[in-house]
Write a protein that holds these residues in place. Structure first.
Motif, PDB file in Angstrom:
ATOM      1  N   ALA A 257       0.825  -1.198   0.000  1.00 17.45           N
ATOM      2  CA  ALA A 257       0.000   0.000   0.000  1.00 17.45           C
ATOM      3  C   ALA A 257       0.862   1.252   0.000  1.00 17.45           C
ATOM      4  N   THR A 258       0.292   2.341  -0.513  1.00 19.86           N
ATOM      5  CA  THR A 258       0.931   3.644  -0.460  1.00 19.86           C
ATOM      6  C   THR A 258       0.117   4.560   0.443  1.00 19.86           C
ATOM      7  N   LEU A 259       0.811   5.466   1.120  1.00 20.98           N
ATOM      8  CA  LEU A 259       0.188   6.417   2.033  1.00 20.98           C
ATOM      9  C   LEU A 259       0.722   7.803   1.715  1.00 20.98           C
ATOM     10  N   CYS A 260      -0.168   8.791   1.710  1.00 20.51           N
ATOM     11  CA  CYS A 260       0.216  10.181   1.482  1.00 20.51           C
ATOM     12  C   CYS A 260      -0.065  10.996   2.743  1.00 20.51           C
ATOM     13  N   PHE A 261       0.908  11.814   3.149  1.00 18.04           N
ATOM     14  CA  PHE A 261       0.806  12.596   4.369  1.00 18.04           C
ATOM     15  C   PHE A 261       0.767  14.084   4.053  1.00 18.04           C
ATOM     16  N   PRO A 262       0.258  14.883   4.985  1.00 17.64           N
ATOM     17  CA  PRO A 262       0.262  16.340   4.776  1.00 17.64           C
ATOM     18  C   PRO A 262       1.675  16.860   4.516  1.00 17.64           C
ATOM     19  N   GLY A 263       1.778  17.861   3.656  1.00 15.84           N
ATOM     20  CA  GLY A 263       3.078  18.453   3.379  1.00 15.84           C
ATOM     21  C   GLY A 263       3.927  17.692   2.382  1.00 15.84           C
ATOM     22  N   GLY A 264       3.341  16.727   1.703  1.00 16.98           N
ATOM     23  CA  GLY A 264       4.062  16.000   0.664  1.00 16.98           C
ATOM     24  C   GLY A 264       4.754  14.733   1.121  1.00 16.98           C
ATOM     25  N   GLY A 265       4.610  14.345   2.386  1.00 12.49           N
ATOM     26  CA  GLY A 265       5.191  13.095   2.850  1.00 12.49           C
ATOM     27  C   GLY A 265       4.514  11.897   2.213  1.00 12.49           C
ATOM     28  N   ARG A 266       5.248  10.829   1.994  1.00 11.00           N
ATOM     29  CA  ARG A 266       4.657   9.632   1.409  1.00 11.00           C
ATOM     30  C   ARG A 266       5.366   8.396   1.946  1.00 11.00           C
ATOM     31  N   ALA A 267       4.666   7.275   1.823  1.00 11.74           N
ATOM     32  CA  ALA A 267       5.211   6.021   2.350  1.00 11.74           C
ATOM     33  C   ALA A 267       4.670   4.857   1.557  1.00 11.74           C
ATOM     34  N   VAL A 268       5.415   3.748   1.600  1.00  4.50           N
ATOM     35  CA  VAL A 268       4.960   2.487   1.015  1.00  4.50           C
ATOM     36  C   VAL A 268       5.243   1.391   2.027  1.00  4.50           C
ATOM     37  N   ILE A 269       4.265   0.505   2.219  1.00  3.88           N
ATOM     38  CA  ILE A 269       4.446  -0.633   3.123  1.00  3.88           C
ATOM     39  C   ILE A 269       4.096  -1.915   2.377  1.00  3.88           C
ATOM     40  N   ASP A 270       4.690  -3.023   2.807  1.00  6.61           N
ATOM     41  CA  ASP A 270       4.246  -4.311   2.281  1.00  6.61           C
ATOM     42  C   ASP A 270       4.411  -5.397   3.329  1.00  6.61           C
ATOM     43  N   THR A 271       3.544  -6.404   3.223  1.00  6.05           N
ATOM     44  CA  THR A 271       3.595  -7.573   4.099  1.00  6.05           C
ATOM     45  C   THR A 271       3.173  -8.791   3.298  1.00  6.05           C
ATOM     46  N   SER A 272       3.722  -9.955   3.656  1.00  3.91           N
ATOM     47  CA  SER A 272       3.446 -11.156   2.874  1.00  3.91           C
ATOM     48  C   SER A 272       3.919 -12.390   3.630  1.00  3.91           C
ATOM     49  N   CYS A 273       3.256 -13.518   3.379  1.00  6.89           N
ATOM     50  CA  CYS A 273       3.754 -14.809   3.849  1.00  6.89           C
ATOM     51  C   CYS A 273       4.248 -15.648   2.674  1.00  6.89           C
ATOM     52  N   LEU A 274       4.505 -14.988   1.537  1.00 13.07           N
ATOM     53  CA  LEU A 274       4.946 -15.678   0.324  1.00 13.07           C
ATOM     54  C   LEU A 274       6.329 -15.246  -0.125  1.00 13.07           C
ATOM     55  N   LEU A 275       6.935 -14.304   0.584  1.00  9.51           N
ATOM     56  CA  LEU A 275       8.217 -13.742   0.189  1.00  9.51           C
ATOM     57  C   LEU A 275       9.292 -14.059   1.225  1.00  9.51           C
ATOM     58  N   PRO A 276      10.571 -13.869   0.881  1.00  5.57           N
ATOM     59  CA  PRO A 276      11.655 -14.085   1.842  1.00  5.57           C
ATOM     60  C   PRO A 276      11.532 -13.159   3.049  1.00  5.57           C
ATOM     61  N   HIS A 277      12.257 -13.501   4.094  1.00  7.02           N
ATOM     62  CA  HIS A 277      12.198 -12.723   5.330  1.00  7.02           C
ATOM     63  C   HIS A 277      12.808 -11.340   5.133  1.00  7.02           C
ATOM     64  N   ARG A 278      12.002 -10.327   5.384  1.00  4.80           N
ATOM     65  CA  ARG A 278      12.426  -8.924   5.355  1.00  4.80           C
ATOM     66  C   ARG A 278      11.712  -8.224   6.493  1.00  4.80           C
ATOM     67  N   SER A 279      12.443  -7.620   7.384  1.00  5.92           N
ATOM     68  CA  SER A 279      11.868  -6.894   8.519  1.00  5.92           C
ATOM     69  C   SER A 279      12.624  -5.582   8.624  1.00  5.92           C
ATOM     70  N   GLN A 280      12.201  -4.579   7.879  1.00  6.68           N
ATOM     71  CA  GLN A 280      13.072  -3.436   7.642  1.00  6.68           C
ATOM     72  C   GLN A 280      12.289  -2.155   7.389  1.00  6.68           C
ATOM     73  N   PHE A 281      12.973  -1.039   7.568  1.00  8.14           N
ATOM     74  CA  PHE A 281      12.421   0.238   7.122  1.00  8.14           C
ATOM     75  C   PHE A 281      13.549   1.208   6.789  1.00  8.14           C
ATOM     76  N   GLU A 282      13.228   2.168   5.935  1.00  9.31           N
ATOM     77  CA  GLU A 282      14.133   3.251   5.583  1.00  9.31           C
ATOM     78  C   GLU A 282      13.358   4.551   5.683  1.00  9.31           C
ATOM     79  N   VAL A 283      13.894   5.493   6.444  1.00  9.91           N
ATOM     80  CA  VAL A 283      13.304   6.815   6.590  1.00  9.91           C
ATOM     81  C   VAL A 283      14.175   7.798   5.819  1.00  9.91           C
ATOM     82  N   VAL A 284      13.613   8.398   4.780  1.00  5.34           N
ATOM     83  CA  VAL A 284      14.343   9.342   3.943  1.00  5.34           C
ATOM     84  C   VAL A 284      13.979  10.758   4.382  1.00  5.34           C
TER      85      VAL A 284
END
Length: 269
Positions: free
Chosen positions: A109-136
């Protein structure tokens, strides 16, 4: 009543150190974009029976939002944390996969925040293990690759099943792309959570005010989750979130119709 959100990573020493970088100094600047993921199960870690309802996460009778309602909590909470617990203005599920029972087994999913902030998240039980985030941010980035469990990219899943001590480092990168590994004292997240809860309760017993921070975090995270779920089950439509202040109930605008609460349709029926 003192409410305590049960999300353990909020209480780690690492999280407190990252909050100093993000919110209590100007070294990184304003948060502009966040990407966050929690996926696991791919490569044969879980079998087809597990995916097709053999676990609570994949059985809509036990978890109505499927993997989004369980593992999706972590990337959603990471995004909300980075944006200072401000609700997004718009939410859209851009990819959703259901099992034969109608449970979400994969969602992005994508999320839009006030002031032009944006984010993308994903979750799955079909993909390799990834438990991570990056804040730009305006001046640099902050990165974590072991949000749940805190054992690094070691392949060690012990933290998922037993008491653990972890979350000993995170990465800060500058505007030129030079990364620095920041070391912090590892800790037991559960003990840290219980200590914070005990301190809150003691404050109330001594006549102080309840700490509303934890209920706010729970409500923001679940509001975003519900909006993503509604979008996913409606084929990826945009969900607009409206609320003028922290004290005003959030309204959901879906396909031109305004709701004072998220619709409660039972999608798997």
């Amino acid at each position: 009543l003192q409410w305590m959100d049960g999300t353990m990573w909020y209480h780690s020493n690492r999280t407190k150190a990252m909050e100093e970088k993000l919110f209590q100094s100007d070294c990184l600047g304003k948060v502009k974009r966040v990407s966050a993921s929690f996926t696991w199960g791919g490569g044969g870690l879980v079998d087809r029976q597990w995916v097709e309802g053999g676990n609570g996460r994949t059985d809509p009778e036990r978890e109505a939002m499927g993997m989004l309602g369980d593992s999706g909590h972590y990337p959603i909470s990471a995004v909300a944390w980075a944006f200072g617990w401000e609700l997004p203005t718009n939410v859209r599920a851009t990819h959703t996969k259901l099992n034969s029972l109608g449970a979400i087994v994969e969602c992005e999913a994508t999320l839009c925040f006030p002031g032009g902030g944006r984010a993308v998240i994903d979750t799955s039980c079909l993909l390799p293990h990834r438990s991570q985030f990056e804040v730009v941010c305006e001046k640099g980035v902050l990165k974590v690759d072991d949000l749940v469990g805190g054992q690094g990219r070691s392949g060690n899943f012990g933290a998922y099943d037993a008491p653990f001590v972890g979350s000993s480092s995170f990465v800060v990168g500058d505007y030129l792309g030079k990364d620095k590994m920041v070391q912090v004292e590892p800790c037991d997240h559960v003990k840290s959570l219980v200590t914070e809860f005990s301190n809150c309760v003691q404050t109330v017993k001594e006549g102080g005010k309840i700490n509303m921070e934890w209920s706010k975090r729970s409500l923001v995270t679940h509001t975003i989750m519900c909006a993503i779920f509604e979008s996913a089950m409606r084929g990826g439509v945009n969900i607009e979130l409206k609320g003028e202040s922290d004290n005003e109930a959030t309204q959901y605008v879906i396909e031109g119709e305004t709701f004072n609460d998220i619709p409660t349709r039972i999608w798997n029926k």
